[in-house]
Design a protein around this motif. Structure first.
Motif, PDB file in Angstrom:
ATOM      1  N   LEU A 297      -8.204 -15.654  -1.942  1.00 53.96           N
ATOM      2  CA  LEU A 297      -9.109 -15.052  -0.958  1.00 53.96           C
ATOM      3  C   LEU A 297      -8.747 -13.589  -0.733  1.00 53.96           C
ATOM      4  CD1 LEU A 297      -8.218 -16.292   2.665  1.00 53.96           C
ATOM      5  CD2 LEU A 297      -6.590 -16.048   0.802  1.00 53.96           C
TER       6      LEU A 297
ATOM      7  N   ARG B 167     -13.849  -9.809  -4.083  1.00 51.07           N
ATOM      8  CA  ARG B 167     -12.816  -9.037  -3.406  1.00 51.07           C
ATOM      9  C   ARG B 167     -11.441  -9.692  -3.501  1.00 51.07           C
ATOM     10  NH1 ARG B 167     -14.323  -5.719   1.222  1.00 51.07           N
ATOM     11  NH2 ARG B 167     -16.443  -4.994   0.926  1.00 51.07           N
ATOM     12  N   HIS B 168     -11.303 -10.687  -4.324  1.00 45.93           N
ATOM     13  CA  HIS B 168      -9.988 -11.318  -4.427  1.00 45.93           C
ATOM     14  C   HIS B 168      -9.611 -11.532  -5.884  1.00 45.93           C
ATOM     15  CE1 HIS B 168     -11.745 -15.252  -5.329  1.00 45.93           C
ATOM     16  NE2 HIS B 168     -12.633 -14.986  -4.392  1.00 45.93           N
TER      17      HIS B 168
ATOM     18  N   ASP C  25     -11.566  -0.584   1.409  1.00 49.95           N
ATOM     19  CA  ASP C  25     -10.707  -1.441   2.218  1.00 49.95           C
ATOM     20  C   ASP C  25      -9.262  -1.102   1.841  1.00 49.95           C
ATOM     21  OD1 ASP C  25      -9.160  -3.455   3.290  1.00 49.95           O
ATOM     22  OD2 ASP C  25     -10.631  -5.038   2.921  1.00 49.95           O
TER      23      ASP C  25
ATOM     24  N   PHE D  53      -4.374   7.153  -2.032  1.00 49.83           N
ATOM     25  CA  PHE D  53      -4.689   6.183  -3.082  1.00 49.83           C
ATOM     26  C   PHE D  53      -5.410   6.856  -4.243  1.00 49.83           C
ATOM     27  CE2 PHE D  53      -3.840   3.508   0.493  1.00 49.83           C
ATOM     28  CZ  PHE D  53      -3.383   2.313  -0.037  1.00 49.83           C
TER      29      PHE D  53
ATOM     30  N   GLY E  74       0.803  -1.217   0.000  1.00 46.37           N
ATOM     31  CA  GLY E  74       0.000   0.000   0.000  1.00 46.37           C
ATOM     32  C   GLY E  74       0.835   1.266   0.000  1.00 46.37           C
TER      33      GLY E  74
ATOM     34  N   GLU F 110      -6.517  -1.833   3.434  1.00 41.82           N
ATOM     35  CA  GLU F 110      -5.576  -2.934   3.651  1.00 41.82           C
ATOM     36  C   GLU F 110      -5.510  -3.837   2.409  1.00 41.82           C
ATOM     37  OE1 GLU F 110      -6.169  -5.099   7.332  1.00 41.82           O
ATOM     38  OE2 GLU F 110      -5.192  -6.870   6.454  1.00 41.82           O
ATOM     39  N   ASP F 111      -6.679  -4.130   1.829  1.00 35.61           N
ATOM     40  CA  ASP F 111      -6.704  -4.977   0.633  1.00 35.61           C
ATOM     41  C   ASP F 111      -6.718  -4.150  -0.653  1.00 35.61           C
ATOM     42  OD1 ASP F 111      -6.576  -7.209   2.149  1.00 35.61           O
ATOM     43  OD2 ASP F 111      -8.565  -7.990   1.661  1.00 35.61           O
ATOM     44  N   ARG F 112      -6.705  -2.849  -0.520  1.00 32.60           N
ATOM     45  CA  ARG F 112      -6.617  -1.921  -1.657  1.00 32.60           C
ATOM     46  C   ARG F 112      -7.751  -2.100  -2.667  1.00 32.60           C
ATOM     47  NH1 ARG F 112      -2.330  -4.356  -0.388  1.00 32.60           N
ATOM     48  NH2 ARG F 112      -2.376  -5.709  -2.230  1.00 32.60           N
TER      49      ARG F 112
ATOM     50  N   ARG G 120      -9.874  -2.105  -7.945  1.00 28.75           N
ATOM     51  CA  ARG G 120      -8.585  -2.008  -7.262  1.00 28.75           C
ATOM     52  C   ARG G 120      -8.235  -0.533  -7.133  1.00 28.75           C
ATOM     53  NH1 ARG G 120      -3.645  -5.012  -9.120  1.00 28.75           N
ATOM     54  NH2 ARG G 120      -3.685  -3.476 -10.773  1.00 28.75           N
TER      55      ARG G 120
ATOM     56  N   PRO H 298      -1.737   2.864  -4.631  1.00 27.94           N
ATOM     57  CA  PRO H 298      -1.071   3.971  -3.943  1.00 27.94           C
ATOM     58  C   PRO H 298      -0.660   5.032  -4.962  1.00 27.94           C
ATOM     59  CG  PRO H 298       0.189   1.907  -3.712  1.00 27.94           C
ATOM     60  CD  PRO H 298      -1.002   1.599  -4.551  1.00 27.94           C
ATOM     61  N   LYS H 299      -0.923   6.266  -4.617  1.00 25.95           N
ATOM     62  CA  LYS H 299      -0.608   7.356  -5.541  1.00 25.95           C
ATOM     63  C   LYS H 299       0.914   7.452  -5.684  1.00 25.95           C
ATOM     64  CE  LYS H 299      -2.421  12.059  -6.103  1.00 25.95           C
ATOM     65  NZ  LYS H 299      -1.261  12.601  -6.776  1.00 25.95           N
TER      66      LYS H 299
END
Lengths: 376, 497
Positions: free
Chosen positions: A272, B195-196, B114, B140, A197, B116-118, B224, B227-228
């Motif tokens: 997942l 989401r995956h 989300d 983001f 991230g 964390e999962d972007r 998706r 990050p910028k």
């Protein structure tokens, strides 16, 4: 095993099967034949349809026949300083057609996309023996339905590809692996999420059982150096990181990407939401599972000896999908290789499958078929 | 005005009041529009040469309403045209006289982010830019950036597989969408992806993205977010001609650089843009290239110098590297204003969208000049140079009788030329009605039939967005959709038409 020499041979084989009500199983190097239920359909190998048709590095496009060995394709593009960015991998004898049809992607998948994202166009022969073209040979195209997407990862259930056009990209000049050790599963996961991230452009992130994470930093040398200097600061709240030599890093990435040498007679591949990966491996460690994690947690390999579907149930409970990639024949006969879909999506999928293969020539019992998808 | 739409069905037109009443029972209040004046704003999309008021407009607010509307229309044999914000440049959302126009504008909520999962989960009526605005506070953004991004919706982006100036590096919509909730024409709600990464089974999501509203109506999208990049820098390079600019582009890529954006303009486009926004574009050059790199500062500094070196080696006559954000924005201002700028020098313009193998650029530009002389119409070119996506702007005056027809014929010749040199009819705007009748230039009858068989799996009665994409509509039974296994027809008691 049938081995057509050219497209016209292939059309004849498929047409005969359609007329005679026979099943055929398409394959490349058949290196993944152990995936799916035991079946009796005759194999049609596309290995003889091999060779490069066109490769113009400056256009970022490669057109190749399906039976060309994957290793040969990779060597060819490497020779021009390029790569297949989805990092396909396979065993001895794997072909480019088989690899794309199996939807195989490596560690870079998390940032660069999968086989489906790099298959631009194709020629194929449908289940009724008809040749068709889909997509195109340029990198940007939205003309008509994007059928190459559905052919990638279709496991030969729709049509036999006779020509594939793939997007190629420049190969990074420099690749460095950073490693952190001794972390709990949760702490390791948080560090991976933080790195992916961040704006340090981490192209792959993996976690191995035993508390190790791997972060890949690739690109032009000055950029890689700057990012490797920045990452310890970005990860300060999580863990210290060190550089690994390329020789030390390679086997670790291989294990994360392929499940490699994990101990256990039954192998599952779970996709997942990454945020649930740590929870999943905790639950499965409790029943003796060995594991490796790639794609920042989006891919978890599980190796166990138990032959029930507990692993699939645990994955499903966390929003994941579990494919049974290797197991004794008895288990493969009993448990479907692919994660079951919701009824509506499964019936839609079956109608789409029959849009390519109306007679069910490629429906070999390898994967579960829906009995009557017209009954909505 | 050479593109014909299917003839309206007289029975359906007669049932208009009944249809409106039935849809009002599903979407109460102001959600159904039937008044002739109120229908006027809905009569076209971004392809404004074509106008057709819809039979009526329905604006549902919930998935259940979308499903009920489609189920009712399916049962009653009523056609439906879905619409996002109506910015399509190919007529994808052009209404039909005998069809319900299904507007998704009320689906405006960002449902979940989300970090964390972007990923971000949004409703289809959220604009492309609003996704970035929702996540930029945390560093983001959502990468695909079609030029209409302040207005176009993510639902429309999914339908059209929209691109933008950054798609060589970051991909089209299809490479940035993880899942959708989709309502089929029969009202059935299905989820594709989620989401995956790499969901199980056939990649139906991959076919739905870019299907131009012919396969289903999207009611939720999971994208998706990235990050910028730390920073971005641009270089503005003038060349004596497009040939040398094209050689520079090829060498940049051959040296392993994938810029975030690489845009080319020809002399007419440069002059129009400079006259409009006055950002200091050189006027004595034949082609202008804007190359942008983004990422860590160290990377941008390194690459921008490399690109300047390559440009000079390929005969650049002016090279300016952006020193700050203001200057970088100025480089882009002219390119981003190119369309309205051309709108100032010509009463009307017609924007084309073919892709070619980049190596064929000089030849394509030369033949386009010949066509320009032949038709007596000017043309200005902007070009996503990195991926070979051409946007010729044909200059014409709709008030001169016959000129629109001439512009369309010129445009069609350009697209035929793109296909002839190994390219495609559309790189990012979609087929819609605009290129529908040119599809046989690129695809054989069999190729098109295979695509239509997929359509039949989703919408066997061909009620969703008919008249778009396919030049000939085959009934699904004609395409051999019926499954005959080992010679046994399923349900032999049922009549088959």
């Amino acid at each position: 095993m049938l081995e057509p020499r050219d497209e016209s041979d292939l059309r004849e084989i498929i047409t005969d099967a359609a007329v005679g009500g026979k099943n055929l199983e398409l394959c490349g190097g058949a290196t993944r034949a152990g995936f799916g239920a035991p079946r009796e359909a005759e194999q049609v190998s596309l290995r003889a349809l091999a060779g490069v048709i066109d490769y113009d590095p400056a256009e970022l496009v490669l057109t190749v026949r399906p039976g060309t060995p994957l290793a040969e394709v990779q060597a060819l593009v490497e020779g021009e300083g390029q790569m297949l960015a989805f990092e396909p991998w396979g065993g001895e004898g794997a072909t480019i057609g088989g690899t794309v049809a199996a939807g195989v992607a490596g560690s870079r998948r998390v940032t660069a996309g999968s086989a489906r994202d790099h298959l631009l166009g194709l020629k194929a022969v449908s289940g009724s023996g008809t040749a068709f073209v889909a997509g195109a040979k340029v990198v940007k195209n939205v003309t008509g339905y994007d059928l190459p997407k559905i052919m990638a990862g279709s496991w030969g259930r729709l049509a036999a590809m006779t020509e594939l056009t793939l997007k190629v990209l420049p190969r990074p000049r420099e690749t460095v692996t950073l490693v952190a050790r001794g972390l709990s599963v949760e702490a390791a996961h948080a560090a991976m999420a933080c790195a992916l991230g961040s704006n340090a452009d981490v192209s792959a992130a993996a976690q191995l059982q035993g508390g190790e994470i791997l972060l890949r930093v690739a690109g032009f040398v000055p950029s890689v150096e700057a990012r490797c200097l920045a990452l310890p600061g970005l990860l300060a709240a999580h863990c210290p990181v060190d550089r690994l030599t390329a020789d030390d890093a390679a086997p670790l990435w291989w294990r994360a990407m392929t499940g490699g040498d994990l101990h256990g007679s039954v192998r599952w591949k779970i996709h997942l939401p990454p945020r649930h990966a740590a929870g999943l491996v905790r639950r499965l460690e409790a029943v003796g599972a060995n594991w490796a994690m790639d794609w920042g947690g989006g891919l978890v390999w599980i190796a166990v000896d138990r032959t029930d579907d507990l692993v699939r149930a645990e994955a499903a409970a966390l929003g994941g999908e579990a494919a049974l990639v290797a197991a004794p024949e008895e288990m493969r006969a009993r448990i479907p290789a692919m994660h079951p879909r919701a009824t509506g999506a499964a019936m839609l999928e079956d109608r789409v499958r029959r849009a390519f293969d109306p007679q069910g020539v490629f429906a070999t019992n390898r994967f579960e078929e829906v009995a009557d998808a017209d009954q909505l | 005005m050479t593109i014909a739409m299917p003839l309206p069905d007289a029975d359906t037109l007669e049932r208009r009041e009944e249809i409106a009443a039935a849809l009002r029972a599903i979407v109460p209040g102001e959600g159904v529009i039937t008044d002739a004046d109120a229908l006027r704003p809905w009569e076209s999309d971004g392809l404004t040469a074509y106008r057709q008021p819809p039979m009526l407009v329905v604006l549902p607010e919930t998935v259940e309403q979308v499903s009920a509307v489609l189920r009712w229309c399916h049962a009653e044999g009523v056609k439906v045209v879905p619409r996002g914000s109506g910015t399509s440049l190919s007529g994808g959302a052009l209404p039909l006289a005998d069809a319900v126009l299904l507007g998704m504008g009320k689906f405006k909520r960002v449902l979940d982010i989300d970090y964390e999962d972007r990923i971000a989960v949004v409703q289809p009526g959220v604009t492309n830019l609003a996704i970035t605005q929702a996540v930029e506070g945390r560093g983001f953004y959502y990468a695909p950036d079609p030029s209409s991004q302040i207005a176009c919706t993510i639902g429309g982006n999914v339908a059209e597989n929209s691109g933008g100036v950054h798609c060589l590096k970051y991909g089209l919509t299809t490479n940035n969408v993880l899942g959708v909730e989709l309502v089929l024409m029969n009202g059935e709600i299905v989820r594709l992806g989620g989401r995956h990464l790499d969901p199980v089974g056939l990649d139906l999501l991959g076919v739905v993205v870019g299907s131009e509203g012919l396969l289903g109506v999207v009611t939720e999208v999971t994208v998706r977010i990235l990050p910028k990049p730390e920073t971005a820098r641009a270089v503005l390079v003038g060349f004596p001609d497009a040939e040398r600019a094209g050689a520079c582009v090829a060498q940049v890529i051959a040296e392993g650089i994938i810029p975030a954006g690489m845009e080319m303009m020809d002399r007419p486009a440069i002059h129009a843009a400079e006259a409009f926004v006055k950002v200091g574009y050189p006027l004595d050059v034949g082609a202008l290239l804007i190359v942008e790199v983004d990422g860590p500062a160290a990377e941008c500094d390194h690459l921008i110098e490399e690109i300047a070196r390559i440009a000079n080696a390929n005969g650049a006559v002016t090279t300016r590297i952006s020193r700050d954000e203001t200057e970088r924005a100025a480089f882009w201002a002219g390119r981003k204003a190119a369309f309205p700028a051309v709108g100032r020098i010509s009463p009307d313009y017609y924007c084309m969208d073919g892709t070619i193998p980049r190596r064929r650029l000089p030849e394509v530009l030369r033949r386009m000049e010949e066509l320009s002389r032949q038709y007596g119409l000017g043309v200005a070119n902007v070009f996503h140079a990195g991926d070979g996506n051409l946007h010729p702007l044909i200059l014409y005056d709709a008030n001169v009788p016959g000129e629109l027809d001439k512009a369309e014929a010129f445009g069609n010749d350009i697209l035929r030329l793109c296909v002839e040199v190994g390219g495609v009819l559309t790189g990012e705007h979609g087929v819609g009605i605009e290129k529908r009748d040119l599809m046989p230039e690129m695809f054989s009858e069999e190729d098109l039939k295979q695509q239509q068989r997929v359509k039949c799996a989703f919408d066997p009665d061909l009620l969703l967005n008919p008249g778009k994409v396919f030049p000939v509509l085959h009934r699904c039974a004609e395409l051999g959709r019926m499954h005959v296994h080992h010679g046994v027809v399923p349900h032999p008691e049922l009549p088959r038409f």
